[in-house]
Design a protein around this motif. Sequence first.
Motif, PDB file in Angstrom:
ATOM      1  N   ARG A   1     144.924  50.010  43.374  1.00 56.15           N
ATOM      2  CA  ARG A   1     146.113  50.362  42.576  1.00 56.15           C
ATOM      3  C   ARG A   1     145.876  51.658  41.811  1.00 56.15           C
ATOM      4  NH1 ARG A   1     146.891  44.414  40.789  1.00 56.15           N
ATOM      5  NH2 ARG A   1     148.316  43.682  42.386  1.00 56.15           N
ATOM      6  N   MET A   2     144.671  51.780  41.230  1.00 52.26           N
ATOM      7  CA  MET A   2     144.343  53.002  40.495  1.00 52.26           C
ATOM      8  C   MET A   2     144.365  54.209  41.440  1.00 52.26           C
ATOM      9  SD  MET A   2     140.854  53.993  38.438  1.00 52.26           S
ATOM     10  CE  MET A   2     139.870  53.918  39.925  1.00 52.26           C
ATOM     11  N   LEU A   3     143.778  54.069  42.619  1.00 54.09           N
ATOM     12  CA  LEU A   3     143.780  55.152  43.599  1.00 54.09           C
ATOM     13  C   LEU A   3     145.207  55.505  43.999  1.00 54.09           C
ATOM     14  CD1 LEU A   3     142.244  57.077  45.470  1.00 54.09           C
ATOM     15  CD2 LEU A   3     142.132  55.214  47.142  1.00 54.09           C
ATOM     16  N   ASN A   4     146.036  54.505  44.207  1.00 49.46           N
ATOM     17  CA  ASN A   4     147.427  54.750  44.559  1.00 49.46           C
ATOM     18  C   ASN A   4     148.162  55.501  43.448  1.00 49.46           C
ATOM     19  OD1 ASN A   4     149.744  54.375  46.350  1.00 49.46           O
ATOM     20  ND2 ASN A   4     150.510  53.058  44.705  1.00 49.46           N
ATOM     21  N   GLU A   5     147.898  55.154  42.202  1.00 51.68           N
ATOM     22  CA  GLU A   5     148.519  55.860  41.069  1.00 51.68           C
ATOM     23  C   GLU A   5     148.086  57.325  41.035  1.00 51.68           C
ATOM     24  OE1 GLU A   5     148.232  53.940  37.244  1.00 51.68           O
ATOM     25  OE2 GLU A   5     148.592  51.982  38.149  1.00 51.68           O
ATOM     26  N   ILE A   6     146.818  57.581  41.298  1.00 52.47           N
ATOM     27  CA  ILE A   6     146.323  58.965  41.304  1.00 52.47           C
ATOM     28  C   ILE A   6     147.001  59.760  42.420  1.00 52.47           C
ATOM     29  CG2 ILE A   6     144.287  60.417  41.719  1.00 52.47           C
ATOM     30  CD1 ILE A   6     142.639  58.138  40.345  1.00 52.47           C
ATOM     31  N   ILE A   7     147.040  59.198  43.604  1.00 53.50           N
ATOM     32  CA  ILE A   7     147.657  59.886  44.746  1.00 53.50           C
ATOM     33  C   ILE A   7     149.152  60.092  44.491  1.00 53.50           C
ATOM     34  CG2 ILE A   7     148.281  59.605  47.194  1.00 53.50           C
ATOM     35  CD1 ILE A   7     145.491  58.319  47.560  1.00 53.50           C
ATOM     36  N   SER A   8     149.810  59.092  43.951  1.00 51.08           N
ATOM     37  CA  SER A   8     151.249  59.222  43.648  1.00 51.08           C
ATOM     38  C   SER A   8     151.498  60.297  42.599  1.00 51.08           C
ATOM     39  CB  SER A   8     151.809  57.884  43.157  1.00 51.08           C
ATOM     40  OG  SER A   8     151.744  56.923  44.178  1.00 51.08           O
ATOM     41  N   SER A   9     150.601  60.413  41.627  1.00 52.64           N
ATOM     42  CA  SER A   9     150.736  61.454  40.600  1.00 52.64           C
ATOM     43  C   SER A   9     150.608  62.842  41.209  1.00 52.64           C
ATOM     44  CB  SER A   9     149.681  61.270  39.511  1.00 52.64           C
ATOM     45  OG  SER A   9     149.891  60.068  38.824  1.00 52.64           O
ATOM     46  N   ILE A  10     149.678  63.007  42.130  1.00 49.62           N
ATOM     47  CA  ILE A  10     149.534  64.308  42.801  1.00 49.62           C
ATOM     48  C   ILE A  10     150.778  64.588  43.635  1.00 49.62           C
ATOM     49  CG2 ILE A  10     148.187  65.659  44.449  1.00 49.62           C
ATOM     50  CD1 ILE A  10     145.712  64.030  43.551  1.00 49.62           C
ATOM     51  N   ASP A  11     151.280  63.580  44.341  1.00 51.75           N
ATOM     52  CA  ASP A  11     152.516  63.751  45.124  1.00 51.75           C
ATOM     53  C   ASP A  11     153.668  64.208  44.225  1.00 51.75           C
ATOM     54  OD1 ASP A  11     151.309  62.984  47.515  1.00 51.75           O
ATOM     55  OD2 ASP A  11     152.058  60.921  47.428  1.00 51.75           O
ATOM     56  N   GLU A  12     153.788  63.591  43.049  1.00 50.19           N
ATOM     57  CA  GLU A  12     154.855  63.970  42.113  1.00 50.19           C
ATOM     58  C   GLU A  12     154.697  65.415  41.650  1.00 50.19           C
ATOM     59  OE1 GLU A  12     155.322  61.212  38.863  1.00 50.19           O
ATOM     60  OE2 GLU A  12     155.384  59.505  40.242  1.00 50.19           O
ATOM     61  N   LEU A  13     153.469  65.821  41.389  1.00 57.67           N
ATOM     62  CA  LEU A  13     153.231  67.216  41.003  1.00 57.67           C
ATOM     63  C   LEU A  13     153.680  68.166  42.101  1.00 57.67           C
ATOM     64  CD1 LEU A  13     149.719  67.210  39.281  1.00 57.67           C
ATOM     65  CD2 LEU A  13     151.885  67.903  38.267  1.00 57.67           C
ATOM     66  N   LEU A  14     153.323  67.844  43.342  1.00 52.87           N
ATOM     67  CA  LEU A  14     153.672  68.730  44.450  1.00 52.87           C
ATOM     68  C   LEU A  14     155.170  68.758  44.726  1.00 52.87           C
ATOM     69  CD1 LEU A  14     150.769  68.243  47.023  1.00 52.87           C
ATOM     70  CD2 LEU A  14     150.998  69.893  45.163  1.00 52.87           C
ATOM     71  N   ASN A  15     155.903  67.786  44.224  1.00 48.53           N
ATOM     72  CA  ASN A  15     157.364  67.793  44.372  1.00 48.53           C
ATOM     73  C   ASN A  15     158.050  68.693  43.345  1.00 48.53           C
ATOM     74  OD1 ASN A  15     157.646  66.159  46.630  1.00 48.53           O
ATOM     75  ND2 ASN A  15     157.580  64.290  45.412  1.00 48.53           N
ATOM     76  N   GLN A  16     157.311  69.156  42.341  1.00 47.13           N
ATOM     77  CA  GLN A  16     157.884  70.063  41.346  1.00 47.13           C
ATOM     78  C   GLN A  16     158.097  71.440  41.972  1.00 47.13           C
ATOM     79  OE1 GLN A  16     155.415  70.170  37.843  1.00 47.13           O
ATOM     80  NE2 GLN A  16     155.516  67.944  37.558  1.00 47.13           N
ATOM     81  N   GLU A  17     159.141  72.115  41.533  1.00 43.90           N
ATOM     82  CA  GLU A  17     159.505  73.425  42.090  1.00 43.90           C
ATOM     83  C   GLU A  17     158.351  74.429  42.037  1.00 43.90           C
ATOM     84  OE1 GLU A  17     161.468  76.363  43.976  1.00 43.90           O
ATOM     85  OE2 GLU A  17     162.120  74.288  43.807  1.00 43.90           O
ATOM     86  N   ARG A  18     157.588  74.439  40.950  1.00 43.76           N
ATOM     87  CA  ARG A  18     156.517  75.430  40.820  1.00 43.76           C
ATOM     88  C   ARG A  18     155.399  75.233  41.839  1.00 43.76           C
ATOM     89  NH1 ARG A  18     152.998  73.754  35.589  1.00 43.76           N
ATOM     90  NH2 ARG A  18     153.039  71.514  35.919  1.00 43.76           N
ATOM     91  N   PHE A  19     155.312  74.059  42.441  1.00 45.36           N
ATOM     92  CA  PHE A  19     154.292  73.808  43.467  1.00 45.36           C
ATOM     93  C   PHE A  19     154.918  73.662  44.851  1.00 45.36           C
ATOM     94  CE2 PHE A  19     152.278  71.872  39.605  1.00 45.36           C
ATOM     95  CZ  PHE A  19     151.300  72.835  39.460  1.00 45.36           C
ATOM     96  N   HIS A  20     156.099  74.197  45.026  1.00 41.72           N
ATOM     97  CA  HIS A  20     156.855  74.045  46.270  1.00 41.72           C
ATOM     98  C   HIS A  20     156.094  74.566  47.494  1.00 41.72           C
ATOM     99  CE1 HIS A  20     160.344  73.476  48.760  1.00 41.72           C
ATOM    100  NE2 HIS A  20     160.270  74.725  49.159  1.00 41.72           N
ATOM    101  N   CYS A  21     155.261  75.557  47.314  1.00 39.01           N
ATOM    102  CA  CYS A  21     154.576  76.140  48.473  1.00 39.01           C
ATOM    103  C   CYS A  21     153.297  75.388  48.840  1.00 39.01           C
ATOM    104  CB  CYS A  21     154.271  77.609  48.231  1.00 39.01           C
ATOM    105  SG  CYS A  21     153.032  77.883  46.974  1.00 39.01           S
ATOM    106  N   ILE A  22     152.946  74.363  48.075  1.00 42.03           N
ATOM    107  CA  ILE A  22     151.772  73.561  48.410  1.00 42.03           C
ATOM    108  C   ILE A  22     152.240  72.336  49.171  1.00 42.03           C
ATOM    109  CG2 ILE A  22     149.800  72.271  47.534  1.00 42.03           C
ATOM    110  CD1 ILE A  22     149.880  74.062  45.052  1.00 42.03           C
ATOM    111  N   GLU A  23     151.646  72.112  50.314  1.00 47.02           N
ATOM    112  CA  GLU A  23     152.079  71.034  51.189  1.00 47.02           C
ATOM    113  C   GLU A  23     150.965  70.005  51.355  1.00 47.02           C
ATOM    114  OE1 GLU A  23     154.295  71.033  55.442  1.00 47.02           O
ATOM    115  OE2 GLU A  23     154.008  72.957  54.466  1.00 47.02           O
ATOM    116  N   LYS A  24     151.294  68.755  51.120  1.00 48.66           N
ATOM    117  CA  LYS A  24     150.337  67.682  51.356  1.00 48.66           C
ATOM    118  C   LYS A  24     150.106  67.574  52.857  1.00 48.66           C
ATOM    119  CE  LYS A  24     149.763  62.682  50.860  1.00 48.66           C
ATOM    120  NZ  LYS A  24     150.355  61.467  50.309  1.00 48.66           N
ATOM    121  N   ILE A  25     148.849  67.540  53.235  1.00 50.08           N
ATOM    122  CA  ILE A  25     148.531  67.356  54.644  1.00 50.08           C
ATOM    123  C   ILE A  25     148.302  65.868  54.908  1.00 50.08           C
ATOM    124  CG2 ILE A  25     146.983  67.975  56.535  1.00 50.08           C
ATOM    125  CD1 ILE A  25     148.676  70.330  55.450  1.00 50.08           C
ATOM    126  N   LYS A  26     147.362  65.271  54.170  1.00 48.28           N
ATOM    127  CA  LYS A  26     147.129  63.841  54.318  1.00 48.28           C
ATOM    128  C   LYS A  26     146.139  63.353  53.279  1.00 48.28           C
ATOM    129  CE  LYS A  26     143.793  64.534  58.039  1.00 48.28           C
ATOM    130  NZ  LYS A  26     143.445  64.086  59.382  1.00 48.28           N
TER     131      LYS A  26
END
Length: 142
Positions: free
Chosen positions: A96-121
């Motif tokens: 659950r903790m790992l999932n929260e960390i990964i979800s937090s990074i996903d949320e950051l990358l969804n912000q406009e200022r990080f639009h050019c960063i793409e999650k690979i996997k």
Amino acid sequence: KIQVQTGLSLLILNIVFQAKREIADMEDLKKQTYMLLMNMLPEHVADHFLNRPPDSDDLYSKSYDQSSVIFASIPGFSKYFQQSEEIDGQGLECLRMLNEIISSIDELLNQERFHCIEKIKTIGATYMACAGLRYNLCQNKV
């Protein structure tokens, strides 16, 4: 003669109904496959494979002048997870903790200022992302 025609009509209606149901099932499967592919690959790579001719076995490769790859990892997570599971059965809490960390990074990358960063996997406790794959979107963004 009327019973034969009625029976034939019912058979035809049944075949048409079954065909429509199979077409709807194929459309659902196509949507699921599309979503899975978009989840596994960057959008432009997925588009390459989705739009190529069906009989093509072309692979995708491209060179980029200005790109970066980032690996964010939690060192020792696997060992910590195993120990937690053995000691008090809290392995699920670790996940659950790992999932929260990964979800937090996903949320950051969804912000406009990080639009050019793409999650690979993600692989286990490692998050892989890349910047610069779509140069026109990334100029002066990060």
